[in-house]
Write a protein that holds these residues in place. Structure first.
Motif, PDB file in Angstrom:
ATOM      1  N   GLY A  76       0.809  -1.211   0.000  1.00 43.65           N
ATOM      2  CA  GLY A  76       0.000   0.000   0.000  1.00 43.65           C
ATOM      3  C   GLY A  76       0.843   1.263   0.000  1.00 43.65           C
ATOM      4  N   TRP A  77       1.855   1.313   0.877  1.00 42.28           N
ATOM      5  CA  TRP A  77       2.738   2.478   0.914  1.00 42.28           C
ATOM      6  C   TRP A  77       3.495   2.645  -0.395  1.00 42.28           C
ATOM      7  CZ3 TRP A  77       1.966   6.183   4.058  1.00 42.28           C
ATOM      8  CH2 TRP A  77       1.601   5.983   5.387  1.00 42.28           C
ATOM      9  N   LEU A  78       3.945   1.519  -0.978  1.00 37.87           N
ATOM     10  CA  LEU A  78       4.703   1.584  -2.227  1.00 37.87           C
ATOM     11  C   LEU A  78       3.842   2.124  -3.365  1.00 37.87           C
ATOM     12  CD1 LEU A  78       7.499   0.802  -3.480  1.00 37.87           C
ATOM     13  CD2 LEU A  78       6.407  -1.328  -4.216  1.00 37.87           C
ATOM     14  N   LEU A  79       2.621   1.637  -3.477  1.00 38.16           N
ATOM     15  CA  LEU A  79       1.704   2.147  -4.502  1.00 38.16           C
ATOM     16  C   LEU A  79       1.439   3.628  -4.313  1.00 38.16           C
ATOM     17  CD1 LEU A  79      -0.927  -0.731  -4.826  1.00 38.16           C
ATOM     18  CD2 LEU A  79       0.487   0.197  -6.677  1.00 38.16           C
ATOM     19  N   PHE A  80       1.195   4.016  -3.078  1.00 37.98           N
ATOM     20  CA  PHE A  80       0.902   5.418  -2.770  1.00 37.98           C
ATOM     21  C   PHE A  80       2.075   6.318  -3.161  1.00 37.98           C
ATOM     22  CE2 PHE A  80       0.734   8.965   0.335  1.00 37.98           C
ATOM     23  CZ  PHE A  80      -0.495   9.506  -0.026  1.00 37.98           C
ATOM     24  N   GLY A  81       3.273   5.932  -2.750  1.00 32.44           N
ATOM     25  CA  GLY A  81       4.443   6.736  -3.072  1.00 32.44           C
ATOM     26  C   GLY A  81       4.763   6.744  -4.552  1.00 32.44           C
ATOM     27  N   SER A  82       4.650   5.601  -5.210  1.00 33.27           N
ATOM     28  CA  SER A  82       5.011   5.487  -6.625  1.00 33.27           C
ATOM     29  C   SER A  82       4.077   6.286  -7.522  1.00 33.27           C
ATOM     30  CB  SER A  82       5.002   4.012  -7.047  1.00 33.27           C
ATOM     31  OG  SER A  82       5.955   3.267  -6.325  1.00 33.27           O
ATOM     32  N   LEU A  83       2.775   6.153  -7.309  1.00 31.28           N
ATOM     33  CA  LEU A  83       1.810   6.891  -8.132  1.00 31.28           C
ATOM     34  C   LEU A  83       1.916   8.387  -7.904  1.00 31.28           C
ATOM     35  CD1 LEU A  83      -1.311   4.547  -7.797  1.00 31.28           C
ATOM     36  CD2 LEU A  83       0.198   4.809  -9.774  1.00 31.28           C
ATOM     37  N   SER A  84       2.099   8.800  -6.658  1.00 31.54           N
ATOM     38  CA  SER A  84       2.248  10.232  -6.367  1.00 31.54           C
ATOM     39  C   SER A  84       3.466  10.800  -7.074  1.00 31.54           C
ATOM     40  CB  SER A  84       2.370  10.452  -4.858  1.00 31.54           C
ATOM     41  OG  SER A  84       1.205  10.056  -4.172  1.00 31.54           O
ATOM     42  N   GLN A  85       4.559  10.052  -7.096  1.00 31.46           N
ATOM     43  CA  GLN A  85       5.784  10.528  -7.730  1.00 31.46           C
ATOM     44  C   GLN A  85       5.647  10.608  -9.248  1.00 31.46           C
ATOM     45  OE1 GLN A  85       9.459   8.114  -7.499  1.00 31.46           O
ATOM     46  NE2 GLN A  85      10.425   9.933  -6.637  1.00 31.46           N
ATOM     47  N   ILE A  86       4.927   9.680  -9.843  1.00 32.43           N
ATOM     48  CA  ILE A  86       4.702   9.731 -11.290  1.00 32.43           C
ATOM     49  C   ILE A  86       4.000  11.026 -11.677  1.00 32.43           C
ATOM     50  CG2 ILE A  86       3.361   8.741 -13.192  1.00 32.43           C
ATOM     51  CD1 ILE A  86       3.947   5.981 -12.036  1.00 32.43           C
ATOM     52  N   PHE A  87       2.893  11.326 -11.017  1.00 30.18           N
ATOM     53  CA  PHE A  87       2.139  12.536 -11.347  1.00 30.18           C
ATOM     54  C   PHE A  87       2.911  13.789 -10.955  1.00 30.18           C
ATOM     55  CE2 PHE A  87      -1.375   9.402 -11.089  1.00 30.18           C
ATOM     56  CZ  PHE A  87      -1.914   9.613 -12.357  1.00 30.18           C
ATOM     57  N   GLN A 114       4.036  21.649   2.875  1.00 36.40           N
ATOM     58  CA  GLN A 114       2.867  20.820   2.604  1.00 36.40           C
ATOM     59  C   GLN A 114       2.931  19.504   3.386  1.00 36.40           C
ATOM     60  OE1 GLN A 114       1.163  21.037  -1.438  1.00 36.40           O
ATOM     61  NE2 GLN A 114       3.059  22.019  -2.065  1.00 36.40           N
ATOM     62  N   VAL A 115       4.136  19.008   3.624  1.00 30.12           N
ATOM     63  CA  VAL A 115       4.281  17.836   4.473  1.00 30.12           C
ATOM     64  C   VAL A 115       3.735  18.132   5.863  1.00 30.12           C
ATOM     65  CG1 VAL A 115       5.953  16.384   5.676  1.00 30.12           C
ATOM     66  CG2 VAL A 115       6.212  16.795   3.236  1.00 30.12           C
ATOM     67  N   LEU A 176       3.551  13.901  -0.804  1.00 32.09           N
ATOM     68  CA  LEU A 176       2.831  12.644  -0.591  1.00 32.09           C
ATOM     69  C   LEU A 176       3.704  11.444  -0.955  1.00 32.09           C
ATOM     70  CD1 LEU A 176      -0.679  13.614  -2.008  1.00 32.09           C
ATOM     71  CD2 LEU A 176      -0.040  13.346   0.405  1.00 32.09           C
ATOM     72  N   SER A 177       4.485  11.570  -2.033  1.00 34.13           N
ATOM     73  CA  SER A 177       5.340  10.447  -2.425  1.00 34.13           C
ATOM     74  C   SER A 177       6.426  10.204  -1.386  1.00 34.13           C
ATOM     75  CB  SER A 177       5.966  10.705  -3.800  1.00 34.13           C
ATOM     76  OG  SER A 177       6.951  11.715  -3.753  1.00 34.13           O
ATOM     77  N   SER A 178       6.977  11.272  -0.806  1.00 34.35           N
ATOM     78  CA  SER A 178       7.992  11.119   0.233  1.00 34.35           C
ATOM     79  C   SER A 178       7.425  10.394   1.443  1.00 34.35           C
ATOM     80  CB  SER A 178       8.540  12.490   0.649  1.00 34.35           C
ATOM     81  OG  SER A 178       9.178  13.141  -0.423  1.00 34.35           O
ATOM     82  N   VAL A 179       6.210  10.784   1.834  1.00 36.37           N
ATOM     83  CA  VAL A 179       5.548  10.118   2.950  1.00 36.37           C
ATOM     84  C   VAL A 179       5.312   8.642   2.628  1.00 36.37           C
ATOM     85  CG1 VAL A 179       3.410  10.014   4.304  1.00 36.37           C
ATOM     86  CG2 VAL A 179       4.480  12.221   3.823  1.00 36.37           C
ATOM     87  N   GLY A 180       4.863   8.361   1.398  1.00 37.48           N
ATOM     88  CA  GLY A 180       4.604   6.985   1.005  1.00 37.48           C
ATOM     89  C   GLY A 180       5.853   6.121   1.009  1.00 37.48           C
ATOM     90  N   PHE A 181       6.956   6.657   0.469  1.00 35.92           N
ATOM     91  CA  PHE A 181       8.182   5.865   0.407  1.00 35.92           C
ATOM     92  C   PHE A 181       8.796   5.654   1.793  1.00 35.92           C
ATOM     93  CE2 PHE A 181       8.561   7.347  -4.182  1.00 35.92           C
ATOM     94  CZ  PHE A 181       8.205   6.110  -4.694  1.00 35.92           C
ATOM     95  N   ARG A 182       8.709   6.666   2.648  1.00 33.04           N
ATOM     96  CA  ARG A 182       9.205   6.464   4.020  1.00 33.04           C
ATOM     97  C   ARG A 182       8.351   5.412   4.730  1.00 33.04           C
ATOM     98  NH1 ARG A 182      12.231   7.782   8.323  1.00 33.04           N
ATOM     99  NH2 ARG A 182      11.208   8.115  10.331  1.00 33.04           N
ATOM    100  N   GLY A 183       7.048   5.447   4.495  1.00 28.94           N
ATOM    101  CA  GLY A 183       6.189   4.431   5.079  1.00 28.94           C
ATOM    102  C   GLY A 183       6.557   3.043   4.599  1.00 28.94           C
ATOM    103  N   ALA A 184       6.892   2.918   3.311  1.00 33.23           N
ATOM    104  CA  ALA A 184       7.290   1.621   2.765  1.00 33.23           C
ATOM    105  C   ALA A 184       8.597   1.146   3.385  1.00 33.23           C
ATOM    106  CB  ALA A 184       7.427   1.712   1.243  1.00 33.23           C
TER     107      ALA A 184
END
Length: 304
Positions: A76-87, A114-115, A176-184
């Motif tokens: 879940g964290w990986l998907l969240f971070g990866s998709l956010s970074q793409i956009f 924003q973080v 959001l991507s930074s938060v997602g990748f740290r979560g992963a």
């Protein structure tokens, strides 16, 4: 057993990431002219993946690899971070085509603020009075550096403000991507921080490369062919991008996202050098003052 990590190590990683990211953004900006926004975005992931795999293989044969917890939380964290970074990358490149390289970079660097906002909204983390002041100061800086200069030619309001809004939106997605990748990274357990960071980097780039390649294969095969034909400049951009991401993920593994992304504001100064040397763009007094306010706001946030 708690891993002993020098307190200054995250600073080295962050500075390395900021330098690499500035170089990669400049390379991607040039590729945007020939490959378009989606194509230049894909270069970062597709040509960065082989180097990330190389980093992982070097680590695999030089250090002990602990067992990692690949569970649904990690996915879940990986998907969240990866998709956010793409956009986020796509929006960033679009903004750079419309406005000064340094101004766009500075707008994106509202990410640490924003973080803090996302932390307050979704995690219940209060930023306090000085944190609010920091947000106001940095926002004033963004407005000042984006204020349209007096020009004899007619210009639509949308042409003045849209690049700024896109840049700020990209900054939010990067947050959001930074938060997602740290979560992963944290979800993988208590293994060595460099093993967890590099593993997330490889998994993220693999997912991102697969998603964008599938999209281009379905909707825009000509762009995919053009990307492969431009492999020489793309390979260099991919290496620099993978190196920068490696530094960022190492920093995320040992320090909070807010502190890492705040120190990363040094990239704004690096972008000024790139704009002057590479793109022959000049920073006005208003833009310079605005950038200074953005930096002051984030530094104040760091010390709250």
């Amino acid at each position: 057993m708690i891993e002993a990590i020098p307190s200054w190590l995250w600073i080295v990683f962050t500075l390395g990431g900021a330098f690499s990211q500035t170089a990669r953004n400049a390379m991607q900006r040039g590729l945007t002219e020939s490959l378009g926004t989606i194509g230049a975005t894909h270069v970062r992931f597709l040509f960065g993946l082989p180097f990330a795999l190389l980093f992982w293989l070097i680590m695999r044969f030089t250090v002990d690899m602990p067992a990692l917890d690949f569970d649904w939380a990690f996915i879940g964290w990986l998907l969240f971070g990866s998709l956010s970074q793409i956009f986020a990358t796509g929006w960033m490149l679009s903004a750079m085509r419309m406005r000064s390289f340094v101004v766009t970079t500075a707008a994106i660097k509202t990410e640490p603020l924003q973080v803090a906002v996302f932390g307050a909204a979704f995690l219940g983390e209060r930023i306090g009075l000085f944190g609010i002041v920091a947000v106001v100061v940095a926002t004033c800086g963004v407005i000042l550096m984006s204020w349209p200069a007096v020009s004899s030619g007619a210009q639509r309001p949308r042409d003045r403000w849209w690049p700024l809004l896109v840049g700020i939106g990209a900054g939010g997605l990067f947050a959001l991507s930074s938060v997602g990748f740290r979560g992963a990274i944290l979800s993988l357990g208590d293994g060595a921080f460099y093993v967890r960071a590099t593993t997330v980097l490889v998994c993220g780039l693999l997912l991102q490369s697969a998603l964008i390649s599938a999209w281009l294969l379905w909707r825009d095969r000509k762009t995919l062919v053009a990307i492969l034909q431009a492999w020489r400049p793309s390979l260099l951009a991919g290496f620099v991008g993978a190196l920068g991401s490696q530094f960022w993920f190492l920093a995320f593994a040992v320090e909070t996202v807010s502190r890492v992304r705040t120190l990363a504001l040094i990239e704004v100064l690096m972008a000024q050098v790139v704009s002057r040397r590479l793109f022959s763009q000049h920073t006005s007094a208003a833009e310079a003052t605005g950038i200074s306010l953005v930096m002051a706001g984030v530094v104040l946030l760091l010390n709250t």
